[in-house]
Design a protein around this motif. Structure first.
Motif, PDB file in Angstrom:
ATOM      1  N   LEU B 162       0.963  -1.152  -0.126  1.00 26.50           N
ATOM      2  CA  LEU B 162      -0.035   0.020  -0.106  1.00 26.50           C
ATOM      3  C   LEU B 162       0.884   1.416  -0.047  1.00 26.50           C
ATOM      4  O   LEU B 162       0.465   2.313  -0.817  1.00 26.50           O
ATOM      5  N   ARG B 166       0.716   3.851  -3.016  1.00 25.34           N
ATOM      6  CA  ARG B 166       0.344   5.327  -2.854  1.00 25.34           C
ATOM      7  C   ARG B 166       1.566   6.205  -3.427  1.00 25.34           C
ATOM      8  O   ARG B 166       1.258   7.401  -3.483  1.00 25.34           O
ATOM      9  N   VAL B 174      -6.301   5.483  -4.305  1.00 26.11           N
ATOM     10  CA  VAL B 174      -6.410   4.360  -3.961  1.00 26.11           C
ATOM     11  C   VAL B 174      -7.610   4.376  -3.220  1.00 26.11           C
ATOM     12  O   VAL B 174      -7.896   5.049  -2.184  1.00 26.11           O
ATOM     13  N   GLY B 176     -10.684   2.458  -0.844  1.00 30.19           N
ATOM     14  CA  GLY B 176     -10.944   1.004  -0.171  1.00 30.19           C
ATOM     15  C   GLY B 176     -12.153   0.560  -0.554  1.00 30.19           C
ATOM     16  O   GLY B 176     -13.087   1.285  -0.952  1.00 30.19           O
ATOM     17  N   ARG B 177     -12.398  -0.958  -0.189  1.00 32.74           N
ATOM     18  CA  ARG B 177     -13.656  -1.610  -0.800  1.00 32.74           C
ATOM     19  C   ARG B 177     -14.837  -0.913  -0.063  1.00 32.74           C
ATOM     20  O   ARG B 177     -15.762  -0.568  -0.606  1.00 32.74           O
ATOM     21  N   TRP B 180     -15.681   2.438  -1.739  1.00 30.73           N
ATOM     22  CA  TRP B 180     -16.356   2.052  -2.985  1.00 30.73           C
ATOM     23  C   TRP B 180     -17.697   1.622  -2.906  1.00 30.73           C
ATOM     24  O   TRP B 180     -18.667   2.179  -3.588  1.00 30.73           O
ATOM     25  N   GLU B 196     -10.337  -5.582  -2.242  1.00 27.84           N
ATOM     26  CA  GLU B 196      -9.960  -4.771  -0.948  1.00 27.84           C
ATOM     27  C   GLU B 196      -9.571  -3.330  -1.342  1.00 27.84           C
ATOM     28  O   GLU B 196      -9.910  -2.556  -0.421  1.00 27.84           O
ATOM     29  N   HIS B 197      -8.844  -3.192  -2.335  1.00 27.05           N
ATOM     30  CA  HIS B 197      -8.391  -1.858  -2.801  1.00 27.05           C
ATOM     31  C   HIS B 197      -8.667  -1.732  -4.297  1.00 27.05           C
ATOM     32  O   HIS B 197      -8.461  -2.707  -5.023  1.00 27.05           O
TER      33      HIS B 197
END
Ligand code: SF4
Lengths: 346, 383
Positions: B162, B166, B174, B176-177, B180, B196-197
């Motif tokens: 991560l 980034r 980026v 995150g789930r 979203w 997950e991302h």
């Protein structure tokens, strides 16, 4: 100095690279020009095609660049025949990866093995030897697709690296190889096919160009049956690309009829590379039960639909079905049973 | 039960679409007159290939033939050649312009000959590839599914991964789930399938991950926040509203053609158009299943097969609908399902057209990674 990796036996210098453009001579040795440059993705064994090795398994498929053949119908010309010196500028993806990184990728993707299938492995033997060491440490068997135009020494090397091989028998005459493949002699290919089949699990693939090599199918079947009637034979309906893009597609009905004689000589004859093929299942040679069911999506899209063998035997009559490795699509990849089996039967 | 007809040139095979098994000769679907008609149409139109300049002509010819044979009230027509060719073939501006003119000439030809009321939508502009973001060396697994350019999913990412993603200059964001999922509260989701991302690339950039096709693109979809829509049937402020226009036009007694021009945005669209929103916050649909399913169903389908999801686990094993790509089931409320009259669909987007529109009778190419396998027909309803 002479390169002895394949029967071209090119004369190499530091700046003269031979037919495949993958080797040169440095300090009295033939060395790779682009070590540790790989393409990779994941696929299924049936898609490559291997129908009798690790059925249903996910595999890390890898390749490099360059080829020692110049097939007029090549479907991978944009990779295999591109100038390897162009690197990523040839319009394809190629990555700097160590053997450790490739093996780690295979493990991360839950692949059961690694198969070299994009271009010809003979042009990358030193790198494949390094990869083999790492793959062995991780318990991953390796396989490849090869045109079998190596020298006797490099064919031995291939047999050492790979546990299972699919050999391209593209024709049966030197005139065919001369006109369509760009090499003069079919002899080394037939010799190497025999050697590899003695040492390892071998399947054979023949792309059919109607009116060009379909007349040789019977002779090929005889030759393969003479080596081992249990060799699986994949007859491909060729979808011509590259220089033969406008050649007609072979007639499925006509080729299928021609293969009827071959089916009496060889136990496992398949006819595919087109969507919806009816000739992709494995039938027990003894009792006729369909022991492995597959589905053909054509062009590298074949899939396992059902594996009914018990311990690689027909569940009805108990006959052994030629199989390298066991059915286990993912996970528990530590058993390299195929290597042990094929060496034992050598 | 849907019937599939494989046409591999001079050879046809009839299969059950759901199971992929060969259908027996005495099956009533084999005997149906619709089947004989579609077999003939497939025979008359061998597919020239995705990259072949005749590809869009094949769409028009096939669609006109289907319309003449079935007399539907709705025709869904997909033109994809310019997307595939533009993605991989370097072209001069003049060549691209010529390709777009040919596309719109084909659309005109279909509309003029069929007499259907057109609703023409572009999926968004293509822009030159500026560079690639290689995610192959992460500890976790990155997947950019379905030829996506802007999106990649990250699975089992480590803190190091991560930090790394980034820090990448060309990663715009980026997501995150949870973030979203919250952006689309009304969209149905199986959260476990959502990565997950989700990584977003800057315009002109794309990800290289497992499963990225071997060929490098020369163009990728650009920012498609707004897309062009051409219709006389009324206004559609967003992608969600186009289906309503089609249904209301049909309810008014018109024969309607929903025409999709892939890889065409407001810069290349050669018909008078109004911009139509394809945006929810940072998200827009790329030309893929999410776009088509949203167009067809009139509801967001961002999570049906979420960008960057781990399709490997689902496509390795035996599954239903083996000739329908990664689709696991028929989408609910596809346009053809809810449409009261007869419908057909034709297009050169393989393993796709028959699923996203759910039209009674569908015809598409069968191509894999640009290799031409022939034609493919599906009959969902025998009426
Ligand atoms: S491997 Fe390459 S360089 Fe060596 S002989 Fe063959 S074609 Fe020539």
């Amino acid at each position: 100095m002479e390169c002895t990796y394949c029967e071209w036996r090119c004369k190499l210098g530091e700046e003269s690279f031979g037919v495949c453009r993958m080797y040169h001579a440095v300090g009295g040795k033939v060395v790779e020009r682009f070590p540790d440059r790989w393409s990779y993705t994941s696929s299924r064994m049936e898609a490559l095609p291997f129908y009798h090795a690790w059925p249903g398994a996910r595999t890390l498929t890898i390749g490099t660049r360059g080829c020692n053949f110049n097939c007029r119908y090549c479907s991978n010309a944009y990779v295999a025949l591109a100038d390897p010196a162009a690197g990523a500028d040839d319009g394809t993806h190629i990555h700097a990866m160590t053997p450790e990184e490739l093996v780690a990728m295979a493990l991360k993707l839950d692949c059961r093995n690694i198969v070299f299938n994009v271009n010809e492995p003979t042009v990358s033997i030193p790198g494949l030897l390094r990869l083999r060491e790492e793959a062995t440490r991780a318990g991953l068997p390796m396989g490849c697709l090869t045109n079998a135009y190596g020298t006797e020494e490099s064919t031995e090397a291939l047999a050492g690296i790979f546990d299972f091989l699919n050999v391209g028998l593209k024709g049966f005459t030197s005139s065919f190889y001369g006109e369509y493949i760009g090499v003069r002699d079919v002899g080394p290919i037939l010799r190497n096919l025999r050697t590899l089949a003695r040492r390892r699990h071998v399947e054979v693939t023949t792309p059919v160009i109607q009116g060009v090599n379909d007349g040789d199918l019977d002779d090929m079947a005889d030759y393969l049956a003479g080596i081992d009637p249990e060799i699986p034979w994949h007859v491909f309906r060729l979808l011509p690309e590259y220089e033969m893009k406008d050649h007609a597609y072979p007639s499925i009905d006509a080729i299928s009829r021609k293969l009827e004689a071959a089916r009496k000589k060889l136990r496992y004859v398949y006819f595919h590379n087109f969507v919806g093929s009816e000739w992709v299942n494995t039938v027990c040679p003894e009792c006729g039960m369909e022991v492995v069911e597959r589905l053909s999506l054509g062009c590298g899209g074949d899939k396992l639909e059902g594996f009914h063998c018990t311990g690689n035997r027909c569940p009805r009559c108990g006959r052994a079905i030629r199989m390298c490795g066991e059915y286990a699509p993912t996970a528990d990849r530590a058993t390299a049973a195929c290597a042990a089996e094929s060496e034992a039967t050598a | 039960m849907s019937l599939a007809i494989v046409d591999a040139r001079e050879w046809q095979n009839l299969l059950d679409l759901r199971t992929g098994k060969k259908v027996k000769d005495d099956d009533p679907r084999v005997q149906a007159p619709q089947t004989a008609t579609l077999r003939d149409v497939l025979r008359r139109h061998p597919y020239p290939g995705d990259s072949d300049p005749r590809s869009n002509r094949w769409v028009t010819d096939s669609a006109l033939d289907l319309v003449a044979a079935y007399e539907p009230q709705l025709a869904c027509v997909v033109y994809g050649h310019q997307y595939f060719a533009g993605r991989y073939t370097p072209m001069t501006d003049v060549q691209r312009k010529g390709m777009m003119e040919e596309l719109f000439a084909e659309i005109d030809r279909f509309v003029a000959r069929s007499g259907y009321e057109p609703v023409v939508v572009g999926t968004g502009d293509m822009v030159p590839l500026e560079g690639e973001i290689d995610l192959g060396k992460l500890e976790g697994l990155a997947i950019s599914s379905h030829w996506s350019a802007r999106y990649a999913g990250l699975h089992r990412a480590t803190p190091r991964d991560l930090d790394h993603v980034r820090s990448l200059a060309k990663v715009e964001r980026v997501v995150g789930r949870d973030e979203w999922l919250a952006a689309f509260p009304d969209a149905e989701a199986v959260p476990a399938r959502v990565p997950e991302h989700l990584l977003l690339a800057e315009e002109g950039w794309t990800f290289v991950t497992t499963g990225t096709p071997m060929r490098r693109p020369v163009r990728v979809p650009g920012r498609g926040f707004r897309i062009p829509l051409s219709t006389r049937l009324g206004a559609a402020p967003s992608l969600l509203d186009i289906r309503g226009l089609v249904l209301s036009g049909a309810a008014a007694g018109k024969k309607v053609a929903l025409i999709v021009a892939e890889g065409v945005g407001m810069n290349d669209f050669l018909l008078p158009f109004t911009p139509c929103a394809n945006q929810t916050g940072w998200h827009y649909y790329e030309p893929g299943d999410g776009f088509y399913l949203t167009l067809s169903t009139g509801r967001h389908q961002v999570f049906a097969y979420p960008s960057g999801y781990n399709y490997l686990d689902e496509t390795d094993e035996k599954k239903d609908l083996p000739f329908s790509g990664y689709f696991l089931d028929f989408p609910a409320h596809a346009l053809g399902d809810d449409f009261p009259g007869k419908s057909v669909a034709a297009g050169n987007h393989s393993m796709f057209v028959h699923m996203v529109f759910g039209a009674d009778v569908c015809m598409e190419c069968f191509a894999r990674n640009l290799y031409n396998q022939g034609g493919f027909g599906v009959i969902h309803r025998f009426r």
